[in-house]
Scaffold this motif. Structure first.
Motif, short mmCIF file in Angstrom:
data_model
loop_
_atom_site.label_atom_id
_atom_site.label_comp_id
_atom_site.label_asym_id
_atom_site.label_seq_id
_atom_site.Cartn_x
_atom_site.Cartn_y
_atom_site.Cartn_z
N ASP A 41 0.79 -1.22 0.00
CA ASP A 41 0.00 0.00 0.00
C ASP A 41 0.82 1.28 0.00
O ASP A 41 1.99 1.31 0.37
CB ASP A 41 -0.93 0.01 1.22
N LYS A 42 0.14 2.31 -0.43
CA LYS A 42 0.62 3.68 -0.28
C LYS A 42 -0.61 4.56 -0.23
O LYS A 42 -1.70 4.18 -0.68
CB LYS A 42 1.54 4.08 -1.44
N SER A 43 -0.46 5.75 0.35
CA SER A 43 -1.62 6.64 0.50
C SER A 43 -1.21 8.07 0.21
O SER A 43 -0.06 8.46 0.37
CB SER A 43 -2.18 6.54 1.92
N LYS A 44 -2.22 8.83 -0.19
CA LYS A 44 -2.02 10.27 -0.37
C LYS A 44 -2.22 10.96 0.98
O LYS A 44 -2.90 10.43 1.87
CB LYS A 44 -3.01 10.81 -1.40
N PRO A 45 -1.64 12.14 1.16
CA PRO A 45 -1.80 12.85 2.43
C PRO A 45 -3.27 13.09 2.76
O PRO A 45 -4.10 13.31 1.87
CB PRO A 45 -1.06 14.17 2.19
N LEU A 46 -3.58 13.02 4.05
CA LEU A 46 -4.93 13.30 4.51
C LEU A 46 -5.24 14.78 4.27
O LEU A 46 -4.44 15.65 4.61
CB LEU A 46 -5.05 12.96 6.00
N GLY A 58 2.76 15.80 4.80
CA GLY A 58 3.58 14.66 5.19
C GLY A 58 2.84 13.51 5.82
O GLY A 58 3.44 12.53 6.28
N SER A 59 1.51 13.60 5.89
CA SER A 59 0.73 12.52 6.52
C SER A 59 0.62 11.32 5.60
O SER A 59 0.64 11.44 4.38
CB SER A 59 -0.67 13.03 6.90
N GLY A 60 0.55 10.15 6.18
CA GLY A 60 0.41 8.92 5.41
C GLY A 60 -0.11 7.80 6.29
O GLY A 60 -0.35 7.99 7.49
N ALA A 61 -0.29 6.63 5.69
CA ALA A 61 -0.81 5.49 6.42
C ALA A 61 -0.19 4.21 5.88
O ALA A 61 0.19 4.13 4.71
CB ALA A 61 -2.34 5.43 6.30
N ASP A 62 -0.10 3.22 6.75
CA ASP A 62 0.49 1.92 6.40
C ASP A 62 -0.47 0.82 6.82
O ASP A 62 -0.77 0.66 8.02
CB ASP A 62 1.83 1.78 7.12
N PRO A 91 -10.91 -10.78 7.45
CA PRO A 91 -9.83 -10.35 8.34
C PRO A 91 -10.05 -8.91 8.80
O PRO A 91 -10.68 -8.12 8.11
CB PRO A 91 -8.59 -10.44 7.44
N ARG A 92 -9.52 -8.60 9.99
CA ARG A 92 -9.55 -7.22 10.46
C ARG A 92 -8.20 -6.60 10.13
O ARG A 92 -7.16 -7.04 10.62
CB ARG A 92 -9.84 -7.14 11.96
N LEU A 93 -8.21 -5.58 9.28
CA LEU A 93 -7.00 -4.91 8.83
C LEU A 93 -6.73 -3.68 9.69
O LEU A 93 -7.65 -2.90 9.97
CB LEU A 93 -7.14 -4.50 7.36
N LYS A 94 -5.47 -3.51 10.09
CA LYS A 94 -5.08 -2.38 10.93
C LYS A 94 -4.30 -1.36 10.11
O LYS A 94 -3.41 -1.72 9.35
CB LYS A 94 -4.23 -2.86 12.10
N LEU A 95 -4.67 -0.10 10.29
CA LEU A 95 -4.03 1.00 9.58
C LEU A 95 -3.21 1.81 10.57
O LEU A 95 -3.75 2.36 11.53
CB LEU A 95 -5.10 1.89 8.93
N ASN A 96 -1.89 1.85 10.34
CA ASN A 96 -0.99 2.61 11.21
C ASN A 96 -0.59 3.92 10.55
O ASN A 96 -0.51 4.02 9.32
CB ASN A 96 0.27 1.80 11.53
N GLY A 97 -0.29 4.91 11.38
CA GLY A 97 0.12 6.20 10.85
C GLY A 97 1.52 6.14 10.28
O GLY A 97 2.38 5.38 10.72
N ALA A 98 1.76 6.95 9.25
CA ALA A 98 3.08 7.07 8.63
C ALA A 98 3.37 8.56 8.43
O ALA A 98 2.45 9.39 8.41
CB ALA A 98 3.13 6.32 7.30
N GLY A 99 4.63 8.89 8.27
CA GLY A 99 4.99 10.29 8.11
C GLY A 99 4.66 11.08 9.36
O GLY A 99 4.99 10.66 10.48
N THR A 100 3.99 12.21 9.19
CA THR A 100 3.66 13.05 10.34
C THR A 100 2.60 12.43 11.25
O THR A 100 2.40 12.90 12.38
CB THR A 100 3.16 14.43 9.87
N LEU A 101 1.94 11.38 10.79
CA LEU A 101 0.95 10.68 11.62
C LEU A 101 1.54 9.47 12.33
O LEU A 101 0.85 8.80 13.10
CB LEU A 101 -0.25 10.23 10.77
N ALA A 102 2.81 9.18 12.10
CA ALA A 102 3.45 8.01 12.71
C ALA A 102 3.40 8.02 14.24
O ALA A 102 3.20 6.96 14.85
CB ALA A 102 4.89 7.90 12.22
N PRO A 103 3.55 9.18 14.92
CA PRO A 103 3.49 9.17 16.38
C PRO A 103 2.16 8.68 16.96
O PRO A 103 2.10 8.25 18.11
CB PRO A 103 3.74 10.64 16.76
#
Length: 241
Positions: A41-46, A58-62, A91-103
């Motif tokens: 996956d890859k995502s566009k900034p929120l 810089g926001s993203g998701a993994d 399945p239950r899929l989990k979305l984690n923050g990436a970039g500025t949303l990583a914290p």
């Protein structure tokens, strides 16, 4: 004469033994095993679209991979052509923050319902113990029971000036039709039981829309576009009727 009869008997026995492994026209083959959904996956900034337009730079998701119980059924139209239906426990899929949303860590999760229907071609002869297959089909992916973490909700609320815990955000992820490409290796253990390892690839994009409310009133809308493109390994045991 006795020698000829002996060879005829041996030949008949060998023929019967080999045909016992056949996957032939009219056969039903059920399968069950471990199915892994692995997004590339890859995502566009929120991006906020209401009440103003602003991108969270810089926001993203993994999207993390998930393994579940997969179920399928083949019906052989001919000795080489079959139709396959695939489903399983969503399945239950989990979305984690990436970039500025990583914290934030986990942004949310959702159940994926993605039944598939494929046409498949099995190479070789019906009585071969080992056969390679290629498949092409379609899947319909639905994301249900979407849950957003408190960390993401507080972040979105804070972006519009709401104190932590005051704003509530819900999300809707669009359902999508997508093609399925499949390759498999199939081995017959005996006349009924077998084992298969297959890999599918699903090119797929979808949009996620997030609505933020305060005291039940809509105050903001944000969205992002997700490219999933999952690779789906599937190892399963088969039983032929």
């Amino acid at each position: 004469m006795k020698q000829a009869k002996k060879w005829m008997w041996l030949a008949a026995t060998a023929l019967l033994a080999s045909s016992a492994y056949a996957q032939k026209a009219g056969d039903w083959v059920l399968g069950a095993g471990a199915l892994n959904y692995s997004p590339q996956d890859k995502s566009k900034p929120l991006t906020f679209t209401e009440p103003f337009e602003r991108q969270i730079a810089g926001s993203g998701a993994d999207l993390k991979s998930s393994t579940t119980l997969g179920l399928n059924v083949h019906y052989f139209l001919t000795d080489n052509w079959a139709v396959e239906g695939v489903l399983g426990i969503p399945p239950r899929l989990k979305l984690n923050g990436a970039g500025t949303l990583a914290p934030i860590g986990e942004l949310g999760n959702a159940r994926l319902y993605a039944p598939s229907l494929l046409g498949k071609y099995f190479f070789g002869n019906a009585d071969d113990k080992f056969r390679v297959s290629l498949g092409l089909g379609v899947t319909y992916s639905q994301f249900r029971s979407v849950r957003l973490s408190s960390g993401l909700q507080n972040t979105l609320g804070g972006a519009i000036g709401a104190p932590p815990g005051v704003a509530k955000t819900t999300a809707k992820i669009d359902s999508q039709w997508a093609p399925v490409l499949n390759i498999g290796a199939n081995y017959a253990i005996d006349k009924n039981w077998g084992i298969t390892f297959s890999v599918s690839y699903v090119p797929m994009k979808t949009d996620a829309k997030l609505t933020t409310t305060v005291n039940g009133n809509k105050v903001a809308v944000s969205q992002t576009r997700l490219t999933l493109d999952p690779i789906i390994p599937f190892l399963y045991v088969t039983y032929k009727f």
